[in-house]
Design an enzyme around this catalytic site. Structure first.
Site, PDB file in Angstrom:
ATOM      1  N   ARG A  83     -27.813  47.998  20.658  1.00 40.00           N
ATOM      2  CA  ARG A  83     -27.746  47.079  19.534  1.00 40.00           C
ATOM      3  C   ARG A  83     -27.056  45.789  19.931  1.00 40.00           C
ATOM      4  O   ARG A  83     -25.953  45.794  20.466  1.00 40.00           O
ATOM      5  CB  ARG A  83     -26.993  47.696  18.356  1.00 40.00           C
ATOM      6  CG  ARG A  83     -26.769  46.675  17.269  1.00 40.00           C
ATOM      7  CD  ARG A  83     -26.647  47.254  15.916  1.00 40.00           C
ATOM      8  NE  ARG A  83     -26.395  46.189  14.967  1.00 40.00           N
ATOM      9  CZ  ARG A  83     -25.800  46.363  13.802  1.00 40.00           C
ATOM     10  NH1 ARG A  83     -25.408  47.558  13.451  1.00 40.00           N
ATOM     11  NH2 ARG A  83     -25.619  45.359  12.997  1.00 40.00           N
ATOM     12  N   ARG A  92     -32.737  45.498  13.201  1.00 39.79           N
ATOM     13  CA  ARG A  92     -31.732  46.168  14.013  1.00 39.79           C
ATOM     14  C   ARG A  92     -32.260  47.462  14.611  1.00 39.79           C
ATOM     15  O   ARG A  92     -33.009  48.189  13.986  1.00 39.79           O
ATOM     16  CB  ARG A  92     -30.479  46.430  13.191  1.00 39.79           C
ATOM     17  CG  ARG A  92     -30.756  47.068  11.878  1.00 39.79           C
ATOM     18  CD  ARG A  92     -29.845  46.609  10.749  1.00 39.79           C
ATOM     19  NE  ARG A  92     -29.674  45.195  10.593  1.00 39.79           N
ATOM     20  CZ  ARG A  92     -28.480  44.616  10.378  1.00 39.79           C
ATOM     21  NH1 ARG A  92     -27.415  45.331  10.258  1.00 39.79           N
ATOM     22  NH2 ARG A  92     -28.401  43.320  10.245  1.00 39.79           N
ATOM     23  N   ASP A  95     -28.138  50.972  12.944  1.00 40.83           N
ATOM     24  CA  ASP A  95     -26.992  50.547  12.152  1.00 40.83           C
ATOM     25  C   ASP A  95     -26.339  51.835  11.668  1.00 40.83           C
ATOM     26  O   ASP A  95     -27.023  52.683  11.075  1.00 40.83           O
ATOM     27  CB  ASP A  95     -27.536  49.734  10.969  1.00 40.83           C
ATOM     28  CG  ASP A  95     -26.486  48.942  10.244  1.00 40.83           C
ATOM     29  OD1 ASP A  95     -25.366  48.816  10.754  1.00 40.83           O
ATOM     30  OD2 ASP A  95     -26.812  48.440   9.150  1.00 40.83           O
ATOM     31  N   ASP A  97     -23.258  53.062   9.361  1.00 42.53           N
ATOM     32  CA  ASP A  97     -22.231  52.622   8.413  1.00 42.53           C
ATOM     33  C   ASP A  97     -21.438  53.812   7.890  1.00 42.53           C
ATOM     34  O   ASP A  97     -22.026  54.820   7.493  1.00 42.53           O
ATOM     35  CB  ASP A  97     -22.888  51.940   7.197  1.00 42.53           C
ATOM     36  CG  ASP A  97     -23.509  50.599   7.532  1.00 42.53           C
ATOM     37  OD1 ASP A  97     -22.999  49.915   8.439  1.00 42.53           O
ATOM     38  OD2 ASP A  97     -24.502  50.239   6.878  1.00 42.53           O
TER      39      ASP A  97
END
Ligand code: ROI
Length: 159
Positions: A83, A92, A95, A97
């Site tokens: 990334r 992307r 990701d 989170d």
């Protein structure tokens, strides 16, 4: 030991493979066990529309790590997947989170828990509700209430 939830998203370089490979790497994090994995979901991009559809999923973990340690492990996995942090709302490879961490509510320059956009994002709430339909998002309320007020038609379950 704390219960935490990780949101995964990808729209580049075979997103389904990216998500599955990231889940394998989460499995290998020390002092951390995956206790549940949602289905994979396909959704239209939130933000600029001139990018491919996303694949999203949520995993539930039990961890002895502190929030910052977990954040570092997530950033390492993002790096392993190549990334590169590009434009803010852009495409992307992966990701990862931290969506929630126990019943913790915190915000500083590095980390906001619960994730600041969690309550607005059907691509997070739908897979989260699949795992824990009666979960309560600290400071934001029961997931069932949040889901009732947003458009879920964009999020399609795969498999
Ligand atoms: N849109 C969707 N559907 N899924 C994502 O994971 C996602 N991630 C992002 C932005 C660019 C906000 N849009 C997204 O970071």
């Amino acid at each position: 030991m704390k219960i935490a939830y990780i949101g995964l998203g990808s729209n580049m370089h075979s997103p389904i493979k990216q998500i599955k490979s990231a889940i394998k790497l989460i499995e290998e994090i020390v002092s951390t066990e995956i206790t549940d994995v949602s289905s994979l979901y396909k959704s239209k991009p939130v933000g600029p529309q001139d990018q491919d559809d996303y694949i999203n999923a949520v995993v539930k973990i039990e961890t002895e790590l502190m929030p910052y340690e977990l954040l570092e492990r997530m950033q390492e996995i993002e790096k392993q997947h190549g990334r590169i942090r590009g434009e803010r709302w852009g495409p992307r490879v992966i990701d990862l989170d931290i969506l929630m961490f126990g019943n913790k509510i915190m915000t500083d320059q590095k980390l906001t828990i619960p994730h600041p956009e969690i309550h607005n994002r059907s691509f997070v709430l739908v897979p989260l509700a699949e795992i824990d339909s009666d979960c309560e998002i600290p400071g934001k309320g029961p997931i069932s209430d949040l889901l009732a007020t947003i458009d879920k038609s964009n999020v399609v379950q795969l498999q």
